[in-house]
Design an enzyme around this catalytic site. Structure first.
Site, mmCIF file in Angstrom:
data_model
loop_
_atom_site.group_PDB
_atom_site.id
_atom_site.type_symbol
_atom_site.label_atom_id
_atom_site.label_comp_id
_atom_site.label_asym_id
_atom_site.label_seq_id
_atom_site.Cartn_x
_atom_site.Cartn_y
_atom_site.Cartn_z
ATOM 1 N N SER A 46 0.808 -1.228 0.000
ATOM 2 C CA SER A 46 0.000 0.000 0.000
ATOM 3 C C SER A 46 0.836 1.271 0.000
ATOM 4 O O SER A 46 0.325 2.340 -0.348
ATOM 5 C CB SER A 46 -0.935 0.004 1.203
ATOM 6 O OG SER A 46 -0.211 -0.169 2.408
ATOM 7 N N ASP A 85 -3.500 7.978 7.998
ATOM 8 C CA ASP A 85 -4.561 7.165 8.598
ATOM 9 C C ASP A 85 -4.057 6.236 9.694
ATOM 10 O O ASP A 85 -4.723 5.275 10.055
ATOM 11 C CB ASP A 85 -5.259 6.344 7.507
ATOM 12 C CG ASP A 85 -4.305 5.427 6.757
ATOM 13 O OD1 ASP A 85 -3.120 5.338 7.153
ATOM 14 O OD2 ASP A 85 -4.716 4.788 5.770
ATOM 15 N N HIS A 104 -0.403 4.753 6.955
ATOM 16 C CA HIS A 104 0.191 5.307 5.728
ATOM 17 C C HIS A 104 0.528 6.783 5.909
ATOM 18 O O HIS A 104 -0.092 7.479 6.720
ATOM 19 C CB HIS A 104 -0.776 5.115 4.559
ATOM 20 C CG HIS A 104 -1.240 3.706 4.407
ATOM 21 N ND1 HIS A 104 -2.457 3.255 4.893
ATOM 22 C CD2 HIS A 104 -0.637 2.622 3.860
ATOM 23 C CE1 HIS A 104 -2.587 1.961 4.638
ATOM 24 N NE2 HIS A 104 -1.494 1.553 4.021
#
Length: 417
Positions: free
Chosen positions: A75, A379, A382
């Site tokens: 991610s 968040d 990240h």
């Protein structure tokens, strides 16, 4: 003036060996002045030639033209893979730059976006995104939740993506084979222009940002010593992927190590570390030490790969140091508390960024903070657009790389310059 006496001696011999001490004072001073000017002129010429050659060498090294980027990862560099395969990420993801969800776990751009910008290339399309996709300048095989290690039932049930590095490599192989076929068979210019040219695969930059989820899973499923014992196998899987890409023609590799996992707000909140396991920045010390050991072994294996793959240019990039510098000096660089995330909530209750949850009978939304531009964590897991931009700028010039070459020079082996 004693430092040029040997030169004066040479002039003396050229003039017939007459001792300079017997010359009239005006003559001696004239000869000394002439000698000094002559010496300075020669020195200046040598230095000028050296600087010119150095500049030419630098220019040659800076002329890398990467026609494409092929990225592999999780991610931290996903530009829409998981979103296309499973579910679209909700707003406010993407709000700062794209002003809509863009498949990135971020309010804006991830590091690979800034790398593409630096190289003058468009943002990478996710390989799994079939709608309106153009792959002329590369493809992104990264998906959120991906690991280096192959995914078994335990890894999958722990919430990680089934699209491991091994699967991403299989996707690339199919992508390359199909692209070569279609490019050579296509009669439509629109189709040709949406595909990388066959020769671009050997000229492209191959970027990697993966490994963080292997650590995440390890901390969930095993003790720290057992996790460390798994590193040789995990890194061996990574090295095998590099070798297979090399056999397919890849030559330029840009590899990020893993960041300070112990400084993620999610990690700090979830682990509630004891004082002896908390460093001066509030991070979980033991988690960071495990990450550094992973990076040490990764760096060592990359050094071995350089010997095994002599035509490859493999750049190891110390993302850990860049991210840790930002976290440890957040205020200096204009950021707020690095251990607080901007979107969602993790402390007394848990609500993911952009999603809803029932808390004590009430529906709570994972809202965004008032100013994402001063947040390091987007968040809890990240990094924010602003933090990614800062980190990207630290690594682009090569100061945190081995070898120390910039992203724009990463197609050249410094040893051959």
């Amino acid at each position: 003036m004693d430092w040029f006496r040997p030169i004066l001696g040479t002039v003396n011999r050229r003039l017939g060996g007459v001792a300079s001490s017997s010359w009239p004072l005006p003559l001696r001073r004239t000869v000394e002045a002439f000698t000094l000017v002559f010496f300075l002129a020669i020195t200046s010429s040598i230095i000028s030639q050296f600087l010119t050659n150095n500049a030419l060498s630098s220019t040659r090294r800076s002329n890398c033209h990467f026609p494409a980027i092929f990225n592999f990862g999780d991610s931290n560099s996903d530009t829409g893979g998981k979103s296309a395969a499973f579910h679209r990420l909700p707003y406010p993801n993407g709000e700062t730059f794209f002003h809509k969800p863009s498949g990135r776990y971020c309010d804006g751009k991830v590091i690979v976006d800034f790398i593409a910008e630096k190289l003058g290339l468009p943002y990478l399309s996710a390989y799994l995104d079939s709608i309106g996709t153009n792959f002329r300048h590369g493809a992104n095989f990264a998906t959120g939740g991906s690991t280096i290690q192959s995914v078994d039932v335990k890894v999958f049930e722990a919430g990680f993506s089934p699209i491991s590095l091994e699967i991403q490599l299989l996707q690339f192989k199919q992508f390359k084979a199909r692209s070569d076929e279609l490019f050579n068979e296509a009669t439509s210019s629109n189709l040709k222009n949406s595909l990388p040219r066959p020769e671009d695969f050997s000229k492209a930059l191959y970027t990697f940002d993966i490994g963080q989820n292997d650590l995440h899973f390890g901390f969930k499923a095993m003790g720290e010593e057992q996790l460390k014992a798994s590193f040789p196998k995990t890194i061996g899987t990574f090295a095998q992927a590099i070798k297979e890409l090399y056999q397919l023609g890849a030559r330029a590799f840009w590899i990020h190590n893993t960041g300070p996992i112990g400084c993620l707000p999610y990690t700090v909140i979830r682990n509630s570390p004891k004082p002896e396991d908390t460093n001066q920045n509030g991070c979980v010390k033991s988690h960071n030490e495990v990450a550094k050991e992973f990076n040490r072994q990764l760096h060592q294996r990359i050094s071995q790969l350089r010997v095994q793959l002599p035509d490859a240019v493999i750049t190891y990039v110390d993302i850990y140091s860049a991210k840790y510098s930002l976290i440890s000096e957040a205020k200096k660089y204009g950021f707020a508390n690095p251990l607080e995330q901007c979107c969602g909530h993790y402390r007394d209750y848990y609500v993911q960024c952009g999603k809803k949850a029932m808390v004590n009978g009430s529906e709570i939304f994972g809202n965004v903070c008032s100013d994402p531009s001063v947040s390091i964590s987007w968040d809890g897991v990240h990094y924010s657009h602003a933090a990614n931009r800062w980190v990207a700028h630290q690594i682009e010039d090569g100061s945190l790389s081995d070898p120390k070459i910039s992203i724009a020079q990463a197609c050249h082996n410094p040893a051959e310059s």
